[in-house]
Design an enzyme around this catalytic site. Structure first.
Site, PDB file in Angstrom:
ATOM      1  N   THR A  68     121.208 -48.190  -6.355  1.00 40.00           N
ATOM      2  CA  THR A  68     120.958 -49.455  -7.131  1.00 40.00           C
ATOM      3  C   THR A  68     121.676 -50.898  -6.717  1.00 40.00           C
ATOM      4  O   THR A  68     121.535 -51.445  -6.201  1.00 40.00           O
ATOM      5  CB  THR A  68     119.920 -49.761  -8.919  1.00 40.00           C
ATOM      6  OG1 THR A  68     118.833 -48.432  -8.226  1.00 40.00           O
ATOM      7  CG2 THR A  68     119.476 -51.003  -8.675  1.00 40.00           C
ATOM      8  N   CYS A  89     118.281 -41.787  -6.191  1.00 35.67           N
ATOM      9  CA  CYS A  89     118.643 -43.015  -6.726  1.00 35.67           C
ATOM     10  C   CYS A  89     119.976 -41.730  -8.083  1.00 35.67           C
ATOM     11  O   CYS A  89     119.222 -40.154  -8.568  1.00 35.67           O
ATOM     12  CB  CYS A  89     117.552 -42.816  -8.673  1.00 35.67           C
ATOM     13  SG  CYS A  89     118.620 -43.328  -9.964  1.00 35.67           S
ATOM     14  N   THR A  90     120.761 -41.867  -8.670  1.00 33.37           N
ATOM     15  CA  THR A  90     122.175 -41.045  -8.728  1.00 33.37           C
ATOM     16  C   THR A  90     120.820 -39.731 -10.295  1.00 33.37           C
ATOM     17  O   THR A  90     122.284 -39.233 -10.455  1.00 33.37           O
ATOM     18  CB  THR A  90     123.603 -41.288  -8.653  1.00 33.37           C
ATOM     19  OG1 THR A  90     123.302 -42.735  -9.865  1.00 33.37           O
ATOM     20  CG2 THR A  90     124.071 -41.438  -7.560  1.00 33.37           C
ATOM     21  N   HIS A  91     120.379 -40.464 -10.276  1.00 33.08           N
ATOM     22  CA  HIS A  91     120.352 -39.793 -11.902  1.00 33.08           C
ATOM     23  C   HIS A  91     119.077 -38.999 -12.060  1.00 33.08           C
ATOM     24  O   HIS A  91     119.249 -37.707 -12.889  1.00 33.08           O
ATOM     25  CB  HIS A  91     119.321 -40.871 -12.716  1.00 33.08           C
ATOM     26  CG  HIS A  91     120.018 -41.531 -13.764  1.00 33.08           C
ATOM     27  ND1 HIS A  91     120.598 -42.980 -13.391  1.00 33.08           N
ATOM     28  CD2 HIS A  91     120.051 -41.189 -14.891  1.00 33.08           C
ATOM     29  CE1 HIS A  91     120.880 -43.318 -14.548  1.00 33.08           C
ATOM     30  NE2 HIS A  91     120.653 -42.854 -15.230  1.00 33.08           N
ATOM     31  N   CYS A 131     125.952 -45.579  -8.100  1.00 31.77           N
ATOM     32  CA  CYS A 131     124.617 -45.425  -7.782  1.00 31.77           C
ATOM     33  C   CYS A 131     123.474 -46.306  -6.970  1.00 31.77           C
ATOM     34  O   CYS A 131     124.431 -47.014  -6.261  1.00 31.77           O
ATOM     35  CB  CYS A 131     124.825 -46.995  -8.704  1.00 31.77           C
ATOM     36  SG  CYS A 131     123.122 -47.602  -9.478  1.00 31.77           S
ATOM     37  N   ASP A 185     128.247 -46.171 -12.792  1.00 27.57           N
ATOM     38  CA  ASP A 185     126.903 -46.053 -12.039  1.00 27.57           C
ATOM     39  C   ASP A 185     126.224 -46.578 -13.526  1.00 27.57           C
ATOM     40  O   ASP A 185     126.720 -47.104 -14.173  1.00 27.57           O
ATOM     41  CB  ASP A 185     126.041 -44.498 -12.237  1.00 27.57           C
ATOM     42  CG  ASP A 185     125.194 -44.511 -12.426  1.00 27.57           C
ATOM     43  OD1 ASP A 185     124.308 -45.064 -11.930  1.00 27.57           O
ATOM     44  OD2 ASP A 185     124.386 -43.595 -13.420  1.00 27.57           O
ATOM     45  N   SER A 186     124.733 -47.258 -13.995  1.00 28.33           N
ATOM     46  CA  SER A 186     124.402 -47.720 -14.796  1.00 28.33           C
ATOM     47  C   SER A 186     125.000 -46.617 -15.971  1.00 28.33           C
ATOM     48  O   SER A 186     124.477 -47.070 -16.990  1.00 28.33           O
ATOM     49  CB  SER A 186     123.068 -48.462 -14.556  1.00 28.33           C
ATOM     50  OG  SER A 186     122.482 -46.613 -14.368  1.00 28.33           O
ATOM     51  N   TYR A 201     119.022 -50.261 -14.773  1.00 28.88           N
ATOM     52  CA  TYR A 201     119.557 -51.496 -12.647  1.00 28.88           C
ATOM     53  C   TYR A 201     118.107 -51.446 -12.385  1.00 28.88           C
ATOM     54  O   TYR A 201     118.054 -52.189 -11.737  1.00 28.88           O
ATOM     55  CB  TYR A 201     120.820 -50.523 -12.224  1.00 28.88           C
ATOM     56  CG  TYR A 201     121.775 -51.434 -12.807  1.00 28.88           C
ATOM     57  CD1 TYR A 201     122.015 -51.692 -14.206  1.00 28.88           C
ATOM     58  CD2 TYR A 201     123.540 -50.187 -12.425  1.00 28.88           C
ATOM     59  CE1 TYR A 201     123.688 -51.959 -14.513  1.00 28.88           C
ATOM     60  CE2 TYR A 201     124.459 -50.787 -12.603  1.00 28.88           C
ATOM     61  CZ  TYR A 201     124.771 -51.925 -14.237  1.00 28.88           C
ATOM     62  OH  TYR A 201     125.958 -51.380 -14.269  1.00 28.88           O
TER      63      TYR A 201
END
Ligand code: DGL
Length: 278
Positions: free
Chosen positions: A80, A189-191, A78, A15-16, A47
């Site tokens: 993105t 978004c995984t965040h 991620c 991931d970013s 990202y």
């Protein structure tokens, strides 16, 4: 000739930043016998504001580094990066099992009673061809209210998961979704699962937050099983090696805060690779 991967090798998760930890958490539950290699490209965060060709370049270099470490599969944790680089990575590494993420448009559309769905995702994801195709395929007759959630990834990276600043931003994001009557909101978004509690408080219990992490973990299991790549029984799993292109001490603190059950030291990137990856 097809390349054979070693079932006892680790599964890479990329991931970013710390978002992919929300996916790693689910992966570790569904695949408790596996070993993991988590790569956070924090030097290039966010990202979501980067052009697709830059993201593809990062992805290629990261995968080259991961392959040097010895991996048997890749989970692009991620949305993105998946939207920008998944096809390119698969074309370049046809033998490597690669699992990607996409906004949970299909389950949300099925779940929504009112046919109104909120989608929280980065700008790069929302403007991607992959996302457009998903809506055409699964979103017929559904109204989507999208928001690129500007600044939210940065708040989460900074450890602000609640409190007045982040709550004001979340209120601004979900306000129009609530007004339109959305009863399902996609965490694209995984965040974002790390602010799920704050979001649920704002939205109330009648709105369902849709996070595909467990579906992705089940899919990863299926892919490994089909390829005979599950780690052999009896081997000690659960070990994670963490890498970041950012500050190792900060990343270690983030891991402790977000996934204490998966805590492990953050390893420094070899000097050559640090230069390559930046
Ligand atoms: N976690 C990433 C995703 O799922 C994006 C975060 C970023 O913008 O860097 O889309």
């Amino acid at each position: 000739m097809t390349q054979r991967y070693d079932p006892s090798a680790a599964i890479a998760v990329v991931d970013s930043g710390i978002g992919g930890l929300s996916v790693l958490r689910a992966l570790a539950q569904h695949l408790p016998g596996e070993r993991w290699l988590y790569f956070a490209d924090q030097a290039h965060i966010p990202y979501g504001e980067k052009p697709a060709d830059a993201l593809r370049r990062y992805a290629r270099r990261i995968l080259a580094f991961l392959q040097e470490q010895g991996i048997k599969a890749l989970v692009v944790a991620c949305n993105t990066l998946s939207a920008a680089a998944l096809e390119d990575l698969r074309a370049r590494h046809p033998d490597l099992p690669i699992v990607g993420m996409e906004p949970a448009v299909k389950p949300a559309a099925q779940l929504s009673q009112r046919g109104v769905v909120g989608v929280m995702a980065t700008r790069a994801t929302l403007t991607s061809e992959r996302y457009r195709r998903l809506k055409v395929r699964f979103g017929q007759g559904v109204r989507f209210l999208e928001d690129p959630c500007e600044g939210l990834v940065e708040h989460i990276e900074a450890g602000r998961l609640n409190g007045p600043q982040v709550e004001a931003l979340l209120r601004r994001i979900v306000g129009p979704m609530q007004e339109a009557g959305a009863d399902a909101v996609v965490l694209g978004c995984t965040h974002y699962p790390f602010v799920a509690d704050a979001l649920q408080r704002l939205l109330g219990p009648e709105v369902t937050l849709v996070d595909p992490a467990h579906a992705v973990a089940r899919q990863t299991r299926r892919v490994l099983e089909a390829r005979g790549l599950l780690r052999p029984n009896g081997a000690m799993g659960g070990v994670v090696r963490y890498f970041t292109t950012g500050a190792a001490r900060t990343f270690a603190r983030q891991i402790r805060l977000l996934v204490p059950e998966l805590e492990a030291p953050v390893q420094p990137l070899p000097f050559f690779w640090m230069e390559e990856l930046l």
